[in-house]
Design an enzyme around this catalytic site. Structure first.
Site, mmCIF file in Angstrom:
data_model
loop_
_atom_site.group_PDB
_atom_site.id
_atom_site.type_symbol
_atom_site.label_atom_id
_atom_site.label_comp_id
_atom_site.label_asym_id
_atom_site.label_seq_id
_atom_site.Cartn_x
_atom_site.Cartn_y
_atom_site.Cartn_z
ATOM 1 N N GLU A 267 -37.352 -3.456 -10.011
ATOM 2 C CA GLU A 267 -37.880 -2.241 -9.373
ATOM 3 C C GLU A 267 -37.825 -2.356 -7.853
ATOM 4 O OE1 GLU A 267 -38.166 0.257 -11.230
ATOM 5 O OE2 GLU A 267 -38.138 -0.824 -13.144
ATOM 6 N N HIS A 270 -34.630 -0.959 -6.596
ATOM 7 C CA HIS A 270 -34.715 0.505 -6.427
ATOM 8 C C HIS A 270 -35.543 0.867 -5.194
ATOM 9 C CE1 HIS A 270 -32.799 1.506 -10.202
ATOM 10 N NE2 HIS A 270 -33.695 0.876 -10.936
ATOM 11 N N GLU A 296 -28.864 1.894 -9.615
ATOM 12 C CA GLU A 296 -29.032 0.744 -10.502
ATOM 13 C C GLU A 296 -28.296 -0.490 -9.973
ATOM 14 O OE1 GLU A 296 -31.153 1.169 -12.802
ATOM 15 O OE2 GLU A 296 -30.962 -0.591 -14.075
#
Lengths: 501, 501
Positions: A267, A270, A296
């Site tokens: 995460e 991201h 991604e």
């Protein structure tokens, strides 16, 4: 063409305000979605679905405004506009054209159906009761098919759904890449999973310590908490309601610290990307990634190319000894590293090792394609999922909760989304090869604690461009070669089987 | 008149959807505001202001839709509509008429200015630097004056602002009640504060225990956490983005547990009211309180009429002994009760005792009236505030942070809001007299642990009616007498000075 040229024209002013309103409405919905997964009490589900439905309908109504379409058409003839402005018009116009084909009532129906289906999914998963999820999911699938047919992009309905997440990608292009990967991964999985896996001794890893570690890892790799939030949810995710507020969640298991650390690194990839978008194009479609595959590529890079190196676990060791004084004795970075790199066919996609991972995606791609094509009914889904797990990975889920119901995606209407994970893996491996050249070896940079240099490399090659270029062009410029399976397969061979040769 | 009568007409369908959309947009903004105070990282302030500005503009645009106005006009001629439907038309039409007078650009400017001013206020307060707050506040005041003039309700601009929070209330009506209260409170404050105040011994009250106690108190009085959230913020508040999700915050001080408990009881009053709104009118203007004074009657009732009784502290004692094993030894309910009832002129309104409290309101009412009338400039505000504190309460704030900057209201554009607190105190005292009759003494009911019976009384007399009746009518039916200062003054005399006579 407008009477006044460039960004001074009334047409540009209108489009600029319009793009800002669209960004704001999307951001508001994003925050309500974040809150739904992290804080909302159970009885709020119905009301939340209504509010999100209304926001989706308002955004749709704004998106298809006729005056915006007229202004975009006029501005396209304006030779005085700068490159950024032209890119904004291209992306905003593209989304508007897409939306014009979907009636507002269908948008509202879809949003409400997805909100309800997510709640049904969470309850059905907790009770391992697929039957309680089947009805809401069937509604979502039927609405997605109607949406795909209304959009009419590509050669078949699924292409229209895929295009939303990965612009210009098509089933026909993905199939050869997936086939090559499957062919080259099968022997690799066998070889890499042949020897005895490393295991951490049974210990208790306190939740407080795990959340503290999440914050420390964030700090280490350059996540700015003055513009970010870290929390917990059932399924880890990252979102940002607007600039200056980027949020990600993780999930914790007290019997093992590695799942949390992998989720955090994923995460963070991201979240770092979101924090690196170019501020000069905020509240426009350029303040974004060009596709989910591009997004991604960042999460996979940090999760796998950094987070599974021996050097990473050495960097983490002092914090882990401090935060887990009772669990860490007798555990060293080498054991953590080996435990984080166990290759075994397993049930849960988000916990899968990076070698078997893409086979999980192959299965989901096949199933959602069949659902949209009408070749598979929702009632047949649990059986088809379990059969597929057996066929591709040689294991059969003991429950639907740990099988077909493990992912939130379909419940939330995210059909055509799964393939972007594999695209992310492919791009991440290519980016790692480029970073190796630039930084004199990525693992070496990690070992020397130069994690912020790795971030700077990504800021320069990827983040600062936002959505200015299509993904393939962005990645070709960032890495050199065209998209292929080569870098990923080479990386996996080096990392998991090279020492056997 | 519509072709089809009653709730089956296309006009009603339009108005019904329109009311739902308005409720949803307001709810979304509510959640973003909640998040801003509880979780948002500091760098998110600018982006959050933009998103809230856009939501306010979208709601305004929806509110003034012409087809909604035409449908309302047609439905007003429809004799077949039920009472609830007619009440909805009256309230929705009223808000729409108000909004039509305020241009959308001003709405957006106000929302953005308030979001920025709230952030500036938080920073300026932390740094005790009124200068950093003056500019943003001056912008808000100027915009509020423009808003008041655009609305044009009442005899002067301030009336138009007051009317937003307390429909039909006017400066001319409030002044005699405030004058009577001030006259009757002055001797009461002197008498009640003449003797030595009770103090808790210096102890550490852990934050975890205080939050756990907040949850236990909520459970005790009937707050349903399956439809609610409790959190922390700088200034306690209650909100609800939609049905099934009612949220309140509290603030903690580790050197004293009473501030938290009072804040919790206060916000619980609001939160119980929100959880008791009539479900059959959800997403309409009837799913609300008729005014802030009515809302505040609930918070003041639980905070003062229940939370300052000896019986309440006896009910709380076991939980406090369990949660604060190190702080509670030597402290009994009688001491807690006396410490919670110390009357002393003090600096902070939200921590003021219930005898001096209304004098804090008198001061704010005078100052905001002067600001809107243009008799006072923002630069003169710190001096005027401190002078007023000295005049009314005999004390001068040592800092602006604990003086003029202690409240969020003006920063958030809430001008005309403060007087509703005193109205709440008046109604709460009248409700307590009615509850005494109904339950055989409120304190007796608390002592017997019949707190849910008190909630049932409020559900029956107040909550279940939503906004169907104007506040004065609702309260007359619930309590008997017309609004006056009598019940409040009698309560304060009984509770604070009767034993001296």
């Amino acid at each position: 063409m407008p009477g006044v040229p460039g960004r001074t024209s009334p047409e540009w002013h209108l489009v600029d305000e319009w793009m800002g309103t669209l960004a704001d409405l999307g951001g508001a919905a994003g925050l309500l979605g974040w809150d739904r997964e992290t804080l909302m009490p159970p009885q709020g589900a119905e009301g939340r679905a209504r509010v999100l439905g209304t926001l989706a309908a308002m955004r749709h109504r704004e998106l298809v405004r006729e005056d915006a379409g007229e202004a975009i058409a006029a501005l396209r003839e304006d030779g005085h506009l700068d490159d950024d402005a032209r890119a904004m018009l291209r992306l905003a116009g593209r989304e508007r054209d897409r939306a014009l084909r979907v009636p507002e009532a269908l948008v509202r129906e879809l949003s409400e159906a997805c909100s309800r289906c997510v709640s049904a999914w969470a309850e059905a998963r907790a009770a391992d009761d697929f039957g309680a999820y089947a009805g809401p999911l069937r509604t979502v699938v039927a609405l997605k098919r109607r949406e795909a047919e209304a959009i009419g992009v590509g050669d078949e309905p699924y292409d229209a759904l895929l295009d939303e997440f990965e612009p210009d990608a098509r089933v026909a292009d993905l199939e050869p890449i997936f086939a090559e990967l499957r062919e080259r991964l099968t022997p690799l999985v066998q070889e890499a999973s042949a020897h005895e896996p490393a295991h951490l001794p049974p210990r208790e890893w306190a939740e407080d310590g795990q959340m503290a570690l999440a914050h420390e890892i964030g700090h280490l790799v350059g996540f700015d908490e003055s513009a970010g939030v870290i929390a917990r949810s059932a399924h880890p995710f990252t979102g940002s309601p607007h600039r200056g507020d980027v949020r990600f969640t993780t999930r914790l298991a007290t019997d093992n610290p590695i799942g949390n650390i992998s989720a955090v690194m994923h995460e963070l990839g991201h979240a770092l990307y979101e924090q690196g978008f170019p501020g000069e194009v905020v509240r426009t479609p350029l303040y974004d990634a060009p596709s989910l595959g591009a997004h991604e590529s960042q999460s996979r890079f940090w999760e796998n190319q950094i987070g599974r190196t021996q050097a990473f676990w050495e960097v983490l060791e002092p914090a882990m000894r401090r935060l887990f004084p009772r669990a860490m004795p007798g555990i060293d970075p080498s054991l953590l590293h080996r435990a984080a790199r166990v290759v075994r066919p397993s049930l849960i996609r988000v916990e899968a090792d990076e070698v078997t991972y893409n086979l999980h995606i192959v299965l989901r791609f096949e199933l959602e394609l069949a659902l949209i094509r009408g070749d598979l009914d929702v009632d047949e889904l649990p059986g088809a999922f379990s059969d597929g797990m057996e066929r591709l990975l040689g294991i059969r889920p003991p429950t639907d909760a740990d099988g077909v119901m493990q992912d939130i995606h379909w419940a939330d209407g995210l059909v055509g989304y799964f393939p972007t994970y594999t695209l992310g893996n492919l791009y991440a491996a290519q980016l790692a090869e480029a970073a190796d050249l630039e930084l004199g070896g990525v693992e070496h940079a990690v070992a020397e604690g130069r994690l912020l240099e790795i971030l700077a490399f990504m800021r320069e090659r990827v983040h600062r461009h936002g959505a200015r270029m299509p993904t393939r062009e962005l990645m070709r410029r960032a890495t050199g070669p065209e998209l292929s399976a080569d870098a990923l397969v080479a990386h996996l061979e080096r990392a998991y089987v090279a020492h056997h040769h």
